[in-house]
Design an enzyme around this catalytic site. Structure first.
Site, short mmCIF file in Angstrom:
data_model
loop_
_atom_site.label_atom_id
_atom_site.label_comp_id
_atom_site.label_asym_id
_atom_site.label_seq_id
_atom_site.Cartn_x
_atom_site.Cartn_y
_atom_site.Cartn_z
N CYS A 72 0.86 -1.18 0.00
CA CYS A 72 0.00 0.00 0.00
C CYS A 72 0.90 1.23 0.00
O CYS A 72 1.73 1.38 0.90
CB CYS A 72 -0.87 -0.03 1.25
SG CYS A 72 -1.82 1.48 1.52
N CYS A 186 -0.85 3.83 -6.28
CA CYS A 186 -1.77 3.18 -5.34
C CYS A 186 -1.90 1.77 -5.85
O CYS A 186 -2.16 1.56 -7.05
CB CYS A 186 -3.13 3.87 -5.34
SG CYS A 186 -4.40 2.93 -4.47
#
Ligand code: DGL
Length: 260
Positions: A72, A186
């Site tokens: 992440c 992302c």
């Protein structure tokens, strides 16, 4: 057999898991999603810095992984240092692929598409200054694109027009019409790369393959099972949406679903 532990707010980290599974197809996997904290991209730095090390501490205690992978960008750009300081095992983070994007760009205009929290990080400023000093680096944060990736993995149809609209967040900025490379900053966004490419055919880059090579390096000389073993997906909150993810999780060998 000690597993590899992947961590994200949701299913985005599966784009990193996929890259790791290409190199280490029999690695035992625990995939952790902080569904109770999702989405991270609209949270404050303080919330993420408090939440991520605490959760990883509990996960490491429970599963004793050989490596923890923060799959992440939001959590990595904010909390990687805190996690490494708190844990006594190798921790791999996710770095926006600005360096390879600068190497690949011919027009010298690159886009960084991430969460709102990621694109405002000083860490991204440093990467841009160090590796893309001669490029215009446009940034756009989109929480909607994170939701679209989650919806896709639940098997829901998503609106093609939404991807084109989200990309105008980059292309409408000065110089944006010349942008030729987009950093998927992302991990969720790789999961909707075909939709982004269909909306606008550009080069979309992420760091997943580099992370996979790093995991191989960190586990060199270690034994792996002879054949794949069922993996575990662990959520901080289980709800009907989790159940809808079951077929997608199974495609990544995550047959068991559990709660932290
Ligand atoms: N997948 C995450 C990232 O790479 C975060 C998405 C979110 O929860 O907002 O940034």
């Amino acid at each position: 057999m000690r597993p590899l532990l992947f961590f994200d707010s949701g299913v985005g980290g599966m784009s990193v898991l996929a890259a790791a599974q290409r190199l280490l197809p029999t690695a035992p996997i625990v995939y952790a999603a902080d569904s109770a904290g999702y989405p991270y991209g609209t949270r404050t730095e303080a919330e993420i810095a408090a939440r991520v090390p605490a959760l990883l501490g509990r996960l490491v205690e429970r599963f004793q992984p050989r490596v923890a992978i923060i799959a992440c960008n939001t959590a990595s750009t904010i909390a990687l240092g805190h996690v490494r300081a708190a844990l006594d095992l190798p921790v791999v983070g996710t770095v926006p692929a600005i360096k390879p994007a600068a190497l690949a760009s011919k027009s010298r205009v690159i886009g960084v598409l991430g969460t709102e929290a990621t694109v405002r990080q000083p860490y991204v400023d440093r990467l841009a200054a160090e590796f893309a000093g001669d490029c215009t680096v446009l940034r756009h944060g989109s929480a909607e694109l994170v939701d679209l990736a989650e919806a896709k993995l639940r098997g829901e149809a998503t609106d093609p027009a939404a991807y084109a609209r989200i990309l105008t967040g980059l292309t409408d900025q000065p110089g944006g019409e010349r942008m030729d490379v987009v950093v998927l900053a992302c991990t969720h966004f790789r999961l909707v790369e075909p939709e982004l490419s269909a909306a606008r055919p550009l080069t979309y880059l992420d760091g997943a393959d580099g992370i996979a090579r790093r995991i191989v390096h960190l586990t060199q000389g270690q034994d792996w099972p002879a054949a794949p073993v069922p993996g575990t997906a662990i959520f901080t909150r289980l709800d009907p949406r989790t159940e809808a993810l079951r077929p997608a999780l199974a495609r990544f060998g995550l047959q068991k679903i559990d709660q932290l």
